[in-house]
Design an enzyme around this catalytic site. Sequence first.
Site, PDB file in Angstrom:
ATOM      1  N   LYS A 211      -3.616   4.006  42.164  1.00 30.96           N
ATOM      2  CA  LYS A 211      -2.377   5.600  42.466  1.00 30.96           C
ATOM      3  C   LYS A 211      -1.520   5.376  43.599  1.00 30.96           C
ATOM      4  O   LYS A 211      -0.648   5.193  43.475  1.00 30.96           O
ATOM      5  CB  LYS A 211      -2.820   6.832  42.490  1.00 30.96           C
ATOM      6  CG  LYS A 211      -2.391   7.965  41.751  1.00 30.96           C
ATOM      7  CD  LYS A 211      -0.567   7.862  40.926  1.00 30.96           C
ATOM      8  CE  LYS A 211       0.160   8.663  41.719  1.00 30.96           C
ATOM      9  NZ  LYS A 211       0.272   9.882  40.999  1.00 30.96           N
ATOM     10  N   CYS A 265       5.004  12.732  45.993  1.00 33.39           N
ATOM     11  CA  CYS A 265       4.527  11.935  45.571  1.00 33.39           C
ATOM     12  C   CYS A 265       4.947  10.510  46.228  1.00 33.39           C
ATOM     13  O   CYS A 265       3.563  10.409  47.130  1.00 33.39           O
ATOM     14  CB  CYS A 265       4.625  11.391  44.427  1.00 33.39           C
ATOM     15  SG  CYS A 265       4.482  12.580  42.746  1.00 33.39           S
TER      16      CYS A 265
HETATM   17  N1  SAJ Z   1      15.108   7.262  44.613  1.00 34.11           N
HETATM   18  C1  SAJ Z   1      15.834   7.330  45.256  1.00 34.11           C
HETATM   19  N2  SAJ Z   1      15.613   5.464  44.527  1.00 34.11           N
HETATM   20  C2  SAJ Z   1      15.893   5.259  43.674  1.00 34.11           C
HETATM   21  C3  SAJ Z   1      14.614   5.393  42.687  1.00 34.11           C
HETATM   22  C4  SAJ Z   1      14.126   7.163  43.413  1.00 34.11           C
HETATM   23  O1  SAJ Z   1      16.362   7.350  46.235  1.00 34.11           O
HETATM   24  O2  SAJ Z   1      15.898   3.800  43.029  1.00 34.11           O
HETATM   25  C5  SAJ Z   1      14.739   8.700  45.478  1.00 34.11           C
HETATM   26  C6  SAJ Z   1      14.200   9.712  44.128  1.00 34.11           C
HETATM   27  O3  SAJ Z   1      15.500  10.587  44.663  1.00 34.11           O
HETATM   28  C7  SAJ Z   1      13.559  10.723  44.904  1.00 34.11           C
HETATM   29  C8  SAJ Z   1      12.382  10.025  44.920  1.00 34.11           C
HETATM   30  O4  SAJ Z   1      12.489   8.744  45.383  1.00 34.11           O
HETATM   31  O5  SAJ Z   1      13.862  11.378  45.717  1.00 34.11           O
HETATM   32  C9  SAJ Z   1      10.997   9.677  44.233  1.00 34.11           C
HETATM   33  O6  SAJ Z   1      11.755   9.942  43.007  1.00 34.11           O
HETATM   34  P1  SAJ Z   1      11.246   9.195  41.474  1.00 34.11           P
HETATM   35  O7  SAJ Z   1      11.641   9.472  40.511  1.00 34.11           O
HETATM   36  O8  SAJ Z   1      10.678   7.657  41.993  1.00 34.11           O
HETATM   37  O9  SAJ Z   1       9.242   9.531  41.617  1.00 34.11           O
HETATM   38  P2  SAJ Z   1       8.366  10.728  40.806  1.00 34.11           P
HETATM   39  O10 SAJ Z   1       8.521  11.091  42.396  1.00 34.11           O
HETATM   40  O11 SAJ Z   1       9.518  11.682  40.254  1.00 34.11           O
HETATM   41  O12 SAJ Z   1       7.805  10.941  40.920  1.00 34.11           O
HETATM   42  C10 SAJ Z   1       6.815   9.169  41.125  1.00 34.11           C
HETATM   43  C11 SAJ Z   1       7.029   8.341  39.849  1.00 34.11           C
HETATM   44  N3  SAJ Z   1       5.676   7.502  40.308  1.00 34.11           N
HETATM   45  C12 SAJ Z   1       6.552   5.966  39.914  1.00 34.11           C
HETATM   46  O13 SAJ Z   1       7.722   5.747  39.575  1.00 34.11           O
HETATM   47  C13 SAJ Z   1       5.481   4.595  40.546  1.00 34.11           C
HETATM   48  C14 SAJ Z   1       5.878   8.790  38.217  1.00 34.11           C
HETATM   49  O14 SAJ Z   1       5.660   8.062  38.006  1.00 34.11           O
HETATM   50  C15 SAJ Z   1       4.438   9.329  39.453  1.00 34.11           C
HETATM   51  O15 SAJ Z   1       3.522  10.156  38.341  1.00 34.11           O
HETATM   52  C16 SAJ Z   1       5.238  10.617  40.350  1.00 34.11           C
HETATM   53  O16 SAJ Z   1       5.652   9.983  41.578  1.00 34.11           O
HETATM   54  C17 SAJ Z   1       3.124  11.149  41.251  1.00 34.11           C
HETATM   55  O17 SAJ Z   1       3.072  12.061  40.664  1.00 34.11           O
HETATM   56  O18 SAJ Z   1       2.839  10.206  41.541  1.00 34.11           O
END
Ligand code: SAJ
Length: 416
Positions: A211, A265
């Site tokens: 994870k 996360c």
């Molecule tokens: N973000 C960027 N650029 C991107 C993608 C995301 O700046 O290209 C930023 C988002 O705006 C946000 C942050 O990253 O601030 C996190 O967003 P996210 O959509 O990447 O992820 P989370 O935190 O909503 O969910 C993640 C997921 N993990 C992965 O994709 C590996 C999810 O599957 C997990 O279950 C979750 O973390 C968790 O609970 O750990």
Amino acid sequence: MIISVIGLGYIGLPTAAILASKGVKVVGVDIDQDTVDIINQGKIHIIEPDLDILVHNAVQNNYLKAITSPEKADIFIVAVPSPFKDNYEPDLSHIRLAAKAIAAVLQKGNLVILESTSPVGATEKMMEWMKESRPDLSFPKFGDNEFQADIAVAHCPERVMPGQVVLELVENDRVIGGVTPQCAESARKLYKIFVKADCLITDCRTAELSKLVENSFRDVNIAFANELSLISDKLSINVWELIKLANRHPRVNILQPGPGVGGHCIAVDPWFIVDSAPDEAKLIRTARLVNDSKPFFILNKVNQAVQTTGKDISELSIACLGLAFKPDIDDLRESPALSIAQKIGSIGFNSIFLVEPNIDFMPKGFDNDNIVLIGLDKAIKKADIIVLLVDHASFKSMDLSLISGKQVIDTRGIWS
Ligand code: SAJ
């Protein structure tokens, strides 16, 4: 069979409701009385598509009820927060509290599953905490399938994306790590009640690291995009065009830069790896630092915009569009948008207009009375400077003629 879900937040509540929708009796436990009351009325305290209907039906059909401290059950699923402390060390105090509360009602034959994202070793620690309180019960020994313990213990980290939790809980593969293979097998049977995808068996330590690695992979990749945005800014290149072009290579898939990385996360989990292996996790640590520094770059852009107007900051109004940590959710945890808006609120603007379509209350950290939460159209009309912090759907679809002639800082590249 009765399943008890400890912690009715973004993960615990959807998990409880989905199990209940499959005809299992579920008792949800949360220390917050308001949360418990809202759920028992068949309502929800968070924004998550389709969750309201699921909870409403589960409560109405008497398959789900919420209480404030655990009762006897067959299976306990722990989904409580696992943040870090000021020095980035993991804070397992919520898991410890949950373990102690479960221990008080634990019975021979019970299965306890930790779902909270945890550093390597946390599942065994949770087991130790229960063992301390219940010397009358026997617990499994790591990797020992021969010893027949009274209690089974496993780790099954959640992997769902806020905004699509109800779908992903069913559709995503699950990694299930047992303290012993037998524990993993018992946990797998439970997840098969609602998971359509594969349930992959391993030991609890590998499941814990799996994870953390998944979220660190994403953090490192976002850091790469964020670093590109700094390089591009220095070289006067449009980073979004750059990434679009580079991604036309068949083996390149660069993520999107933004104002930083938020949520409970991705901005947290990599630190658990750094804490466990500080000398080895160099890239993972650097990625965290790159992403954490991005809000300061945006604040610098705000200062530059002020200077471009030729006016004093005290004569200017600014609109901050979006406070959540990502689009179309109400979750403000670790949100870079929120922290940027809070800093903007303290640097001397005449008026600060906050626009967050997913919340209807003023978040903490905005004490001055020149800061107001208002609607998009009003904010844009009144502001001299507009900072787009979150790519919410309503910002993407708005009429761009409204912002012409204003100083605009688009941190998500949706208007570029
Ligand atoms: N973000 C960027 N650029 C991107 C993608 C995301 O700046 O290209 C930023 C988002 O705006 C946000 C942050 O990253 O601030 C996190 O967003 P996210 O959509 O990447 O992820 P989370 O935190 O909503 O969910 C993640 C997921 N993990 C992965 O994709 C590996 C999810 O599957 C997990 O279950 C979750 O973390 C968790 O609970 O750990």
